[in-house]
Design an enzyme around this catalytic site. Structure first.
Site, PDB file in Angstrom:
ATOM      1  N   ASP A 196      -9.420 -16.934 -15.662  1.00 53.72           N
ATOM      2  CA  ASP A 196     -10.138 -17.454 -14.501  1.00 53.72           C
ATOM      3  C   ASP A 196     -11.132 -18.554 -14.919  1.00 53.72           C
ATOM      4  O   ASP A 196     -11.849 -18.388 -15.915  1.00 53.72           O
ATOM      5  CB  ASP A 196     -10.899 -16.265 -13.887  1.00 53.72           C
ATOM      6  CG  ASP A 196     -11.476 -16.563 -12.531  1.00 53.72           C
ATOM      7  OD1 ASP A 196     -10.698 -16.788 -11.605  1.00 53.72           O
ATOM      8  OD2 ASP A 196     -12.720 -16.564 -12.404  1.00 53.72           O
ATOM      9  N   ASP A 220      -5.331 -10.730 -15.302  1.00 49.40           N
ATOM     10  CA  ASP A 220      -6.226 -11.812 -14.882  1.00 49.40           C
ATOM     11  C   ASP A 220      -7.653 -11.446 -15.308  1.00 49.40           C
ATOM     12  O   ASP A 220      -8.198 -10.439 -14.847  1.00 49.40           O
ATOM     13  CB  ASP A 220      -6.133 -11.926 -13.346  1.00 49.40           C
ATOM     14  CG  ASP A 220      -6.754 -13.198 -12.803  1.00 49.40           C
ATOM     15  OD1 ASP A 220      -7.590 -13.802 -13.489  1.00 49.40           O
ATOM     16  OD2 ASP A 220      -6.398 -13.565 -11.659  1.00 49.40           O
ATOM     17  N   HIS A 244      -3.762 -17.431  -4.392  1.00 49.39           N
ATOM     18  CA  HIS A 244      -4.586 -16.643  -3.466  1.00 49.39           C
ATOM     19  C   HIS A 244      -5.824 -17.392  -2.979  1.00 49.39           C
ATOM     20  O   HIS A 244      -6.566 -16.861  -2.164  1.00 49.39           O
ATOM     21  CB  HIS A 244      -4.994 -15.342  -4.164  1.00 49.39           C
ATOM     22  CG  HIS A 244      -5.872 -15.619  -5.353  1.00 49.39           C
ATOM     23  ND1 HIS A 244      -5.387 -16.114  -6.544  1.00 49.39           N
ATOM     24  CD2 HIS A 244      -7.204 -15.519  -5.511  1.00 49.39           C
ATOM     25  CE1 HIS A 244      -6.382 -16.295  -7.381  1.00 49.39           C
ATOM     26  NE2 HIS A 244      -7.507 -15.934  -6.782  1.00 49.39           N
ATOM     27  N   ASP A 245      -6.059 -18.599  -3.512  1.00 54.44           N
ATOM     28  CA  ASP A 245      -7.207 -19.389  -3.077  1.00 54.44           C
ATOM     29  C   ASP A 245      -6.801 -20.542  -2.172  1.00 54.44           C
ATOM     30  O   ASP A 245      -7.666 -21.280  -1.685  1.00 54.44           O
ATOM     31  CB  ASP A 245      -7.922 -20.005  -4.297  1.00 54.44           C
ATOM     32  CG  ASP A 245      -8.567 -18.966  -5.197  1.00 54.44           C
ATOM     33  OD1 ASP A 245      -8.971 -17.910  -4.691  1.00 54.44           O
ATOM     34  OD2 ASP A 245      -8.660 -19.221  -6.408  1.00 54.44           O
ATOM     35  N   GLU A 291      -7.125 -21.432 -15.792  1.00 57.43           N
ATOM     36  CA  GLU A 291      -7.459 -22.158 -14.563  1.00 57.43           C
ATOM     37  C   GLU A 291      -8.472 -23.244 -14.920  1.00 57.43           C
ATOM     38  O   GLU A 291      -9.542 -22.938 -15.457  1.00 57.43           O
ATOM     39  CB  GLU A 291      -8.063 -21.189 -13.541  1.00 57.43           C
ATOM     40  CG  GLU A 291      -8.333 -21.841 -12.203  1.00 57.43           C
ATOM     41  CD  GLU A 291      -9.179 -20.989 -11.268  1.00 57.43           C
ATOM     42  OE1 GLU A 291      -9.115 -21.203 -10.052  1.00 57.43           O
ATOM     43  OE2 GLU A 291      -9.934 -20.119 -11.763  1.00 57.43           O
ATOM     44  N   ASP A 334      -1.789  -1.282  -3.778  1.00 58.60           N
ATOM     45  CA  ASP A 334      -2.137  -0.567  -5.002  1.00 58.60           C
ATOM     46  C   ASP A 334      -1.048  -0.740  -6.060  1.00 58.60           C
ATOM     47  O   ASP A 334       0.007  -1.319  -5.796  1.00 58.60           O
ATOM     48  CB  ASP A 334      -2.395   0.922  -4.697  1.00 58.60           C
ATOM     49  CG  ASP A 334      -1.312   1.519  -3.816  1.00 58.60           C
ATOM     50  OD1 ASP A 334      -0.131   1.372  -4.166  1.00 58.60           O
ATOM     51  OD2 ASP A 334      -1.643   2.110  -2.751  1.00 58.60           O
ATOM     52  N   ASP A 347       0.860  -1.188   0.000  1.00 59.25           N
ATOM     53  CA  ASP A 347       0.000   0.000   0.000  1.00 59.25           C
ATOM     54  C   ASP A 347       0.897   1.239   0.000  1.00 59.25           C
ATOM     55  O   ASP A 347       1.866   1.310   0.762  1.00 59.25           O
ATOM     56  CB  ASP A 347      -0.871  -0.047   1.272  1.00 59.25           C
ATOM     57  CG  ASP A 347      -1.720   1.195   1.439  1.00 59.25           C
ATOM     58  OD1 ASP A 347      -1.966   1.889   0.432  1.00 59.25           O
ATOM     59  OD2 ASP A 347      -2.141   1.461   2.590  1.00 59.25           O
TER      60      ASP A 347
HETATM   61  C1  NOJ Z   1     -11.082 -18.454  -9.230  1.00 58.75           C
HETATM   62  C2  NOJ Z   1     -10.364 -17.356  -8.533  1.00 58.75           C
HETATM   63  O1  NOJ Z   1      -9.020 -17.708  -8.353  1.00 58.75           O
HETATM   64  C3  NOJ Z   1     -11.099 -17.103  -7.239  1.00 58.75           C
HETATM   65  O2  NOJ Z   1     -10.393 -16.265  -6.372  1.00 58.75           O
HETATM   66  C4  NOJ Z   1     -12.452 -16.566  -7.586  1.00 58.75           C
HETATM   67  O3  NOJ Z   1     -13.217 -16.406  -6.410  1.00 58.75           O
HETATM   68  C5  NOJ Z   1     -13.216 -17.502  -8.533  1.00 58.75           C
HETATM   69  N1  NOJ Z   1     -12.395 -18.006  -9.596  1.00 58.75           N
HETATM   70  C6  NOJ Z   1     -14.375 -16.798  -9.160  1.00 58.75           C
HETATM   71  O4  NOJ Z   1     -13.917 -15.822 -10.068  1.00 58.75           O
END
Ligand code: NOJ
Length: 544
Positions: A207, A106, A323-324, A249, A37, A29
């Protein structure tokens, strides 16, 4: 060692490259807002250059109501003000480019935000030209068209009384699915991708791309009947510019499908993210929340299959984190005493394979999961889970255990730059708590320590460019049933490499194959070479 800069106009440049994922909200940030940012990323390019990465996968920074942290895009051609402006983005692309770093944007081609102009128009009437950009079914509002569930909980259908119709959404209510059967919609998406290509991006992370060709009436979401047709059109219309890289993905990919998605002739995508290895420590038939121990032989077999079945016929990405997903050192390593050793071992095991490694911000420091209380979690997925499962009678303690082990906020805590206040991430209040361990686990400390996880990743990235066997070698798994050791060889006609990893916190026996008795050590996480492998020991040996 000076950084080897890969020519991004060269076909397949990404096969020797290392990619780095940035979750902008948590990276740096510069305004005191508590949210990262674009200028923050700009200010850290020197750090990334030092690490040696070739490209950044930049999680969504387009305009968004931020219901799903930017994965709900309301304008694909604009930057969300929380991150800065399009001018900031242009500077970032240019400055990264000067350091040999490409940017991957992305894009959520599967859905938009419900605040997108198209959806707002679509809501106006059934005859609106944008109505068919989304997926609708008639009804009186009493029962949804079928029992399909959305990934973040609840039905996958939401009713719009004014239209007498339900719309389909695989994710949140605010993320309506786009209708890829509509050619005008597809044209809009390709034009938008070309807009980004004109800005000089190196490519795209796409995505949930295997879910675009859905057929909700037959409850098909992934790998729908027209998927390859769409990929080929996407490639022709938007990706075929020289050198543009695409990573899709694809939770539903198996090696057979991945071979098509990532065919070497470039007719579809460059490579995929597939998740088979990531799902091995959950109960069979369950969800990621249904925790189960990892079986090392199963993990080895999974990697063996992907490594061998894609060899020469497709291309994989290599990753443990994003990040998931929870932090790998907390998940399959030891985030206590052996944090450093196990983080390095996991990196060795993965980066020794064929594919393009994706390092998730902080992984190169060995960042760990965080323990939060329910009210501190921000992610709608975890919050919805708690609500749904406790309503179904699950023990709240068990649900919290799952969230702490698998919740997406584990990966999303702010990047740990320094031992100082808020880890140097922000001067304001961070949007998600900073992990307390930043006092000793931070980039500043690791840059200063030649033996740190950071420098280990830096060396691995450099080795992959120096030795072609990382890109080209055939994969052979050794000791498949061994419950502690993950070992494999990679061979070309000219060179041979052995990767040996002790995937456990106890000493392990391993007898070195004869051919490697006098081999050179390219990298190791312990000094010396005793007869047994020490806890989480890893080493790569090489001979010609
Ligand atoms: C996969 C992304 O990596 C995730 O963070 C997102 O919530 C879902 N697709 C929906 O876009």
């Amino acid at each position: 060692m000076t950084k080897v800069i890969l020519d991004k106009h060269k076909r397949d440049w990404w096969k020797s490259a290392a990619f780095y994922e940035i979750y902008p909200k948590s990276f740096q940030d510069t305004t005191g807002s508590g949210t990262g940012d674009l200028k923050g990323i700009l200010s850290r390019l020197d750090y990334l250059e030092k690490l040696g990465i070739d490209a950044i996968w930049l999680c969504p920074v387009c305009a968004s109501p931020q219901v799903d942290n930017g994965y709900d895009i309301s304008d694909f051609r604009d930057i969300d003000p929380i991150y800065g402006t399009m001018a900031d983005m242009e500077v970032l692309i240019a400055e990264a480019g000067k350091r040999g770093i490409g940017i991957l944007v992305d894009l959520t081609l599967n859905h938009s935000s419900s605040e997108h102009f198209w959806f707002r128009e679509a809501l106006k009437s059934r005859d609106n030209p944008y109505h068919d950009y989304y997926i609708w079914r008639d009804g009186d509002g009493s029962v949804p068209p079928n029992d399909m569930r959305a990934a973040f909980g609840g039905s996958a259908w939401t009713y719009v009384p004014e239209l007498g119709q339900w719309y389909f959404h695989q994710f949140a209510v605010e993320q309506p699915d786009l209708n890829w059967d509509n050619p005008r919609l597809r044209r809009e998406l390709y034009d938008m991708m070309n807009f980004w290509a004109d800005k000089g991006v190196a490519g795209f992370r796409l995505d949930v791309i295997d879910q675009i060709a859905k057929d909700p009436d037959r409850k098909i979401t992934a790998n729908g009947p027209r998927l390859h047709e769409f990929f080929r059109e996407l490639s022709r219309e938007a990706l075929s510019r020289e050198g543009l890289v695409s990573v899709g993905e694809a939770w539903g990919a198996d090696p057979e499908r991945a071979r098509l998605y990532s065919a070497p002739d470039g007719s579809e995508l460059s490579m995929v993210f597939q998740f088979e290895h990531i799902c091995l420590d959950q109960q069979s038939g369950g969800e990621k929340w249904d925790l189960a121990p990892l079986s090392l032989p199963r993990l080895k077999e999974c990697f063996r299959r992907w490594q061998q079945e894609l060899y020469g016929t497709g291309w994989n990405s290599l990753f443990f984190n994003n990040h998931d997903l929870p932090r790998i050192v907390s998940r399959w390593g030891d985030d206590g005493v052996y944090r450093t050793q196990s983080a390095k071992m996991l990196a060795t095991m993965l980066h020794g394979m064929q594919g393009t490694p994706f390092i998730y911000q902080g992984e190169e420091l060995g960042m760990t999961n965080i323990r939060l209380e329910l009210e501190q979690y921000q992610d709608l997925e975890s919050l919805n889970l708690f609500r749904e499962r406790t309503a179904q009678g699950y023990d709240p303690q068990d649900v919290m255990r799952s969230i702490r082990a698998r919740g997406r906020d584990n990966a999303r805590t702010p990047m740990q730059w320094t031992a100082g206040e808020n880890a140097g991430f922000t001067t304001g209040t961070p949007w998600l708590p900073v992990n307390e361990n930043h006092r000793f686990l931070n980039a500043e400390a690791e840059l200063a320590d030649p033996d740190s996880v950071f420098h280990y990743y830096r060396r691995l990235i450099a080795l992959r460019k120096q030795y072609d066997v990382f890109r080209d070698g055939r994969f052979t798994l050794l000791c498949p049933e061994d419950p502690q050791v993950f070992a494999y060889t990679r061979d070309t006609d000219a060179a041979h490499m052995l990767v040996v990893c002790n995937f456990s916190g106890a000493e392990a026996a391993f007898s070195l194959p004869e051919a490697f008795r006098h081999a050179e050590t390219l990298i190791a996480n312990y000094p010396g070479e005793p007869d047994t492998l020490r806890p989480w020991e890893a080493r790569i040996l090489y001979h010609e």
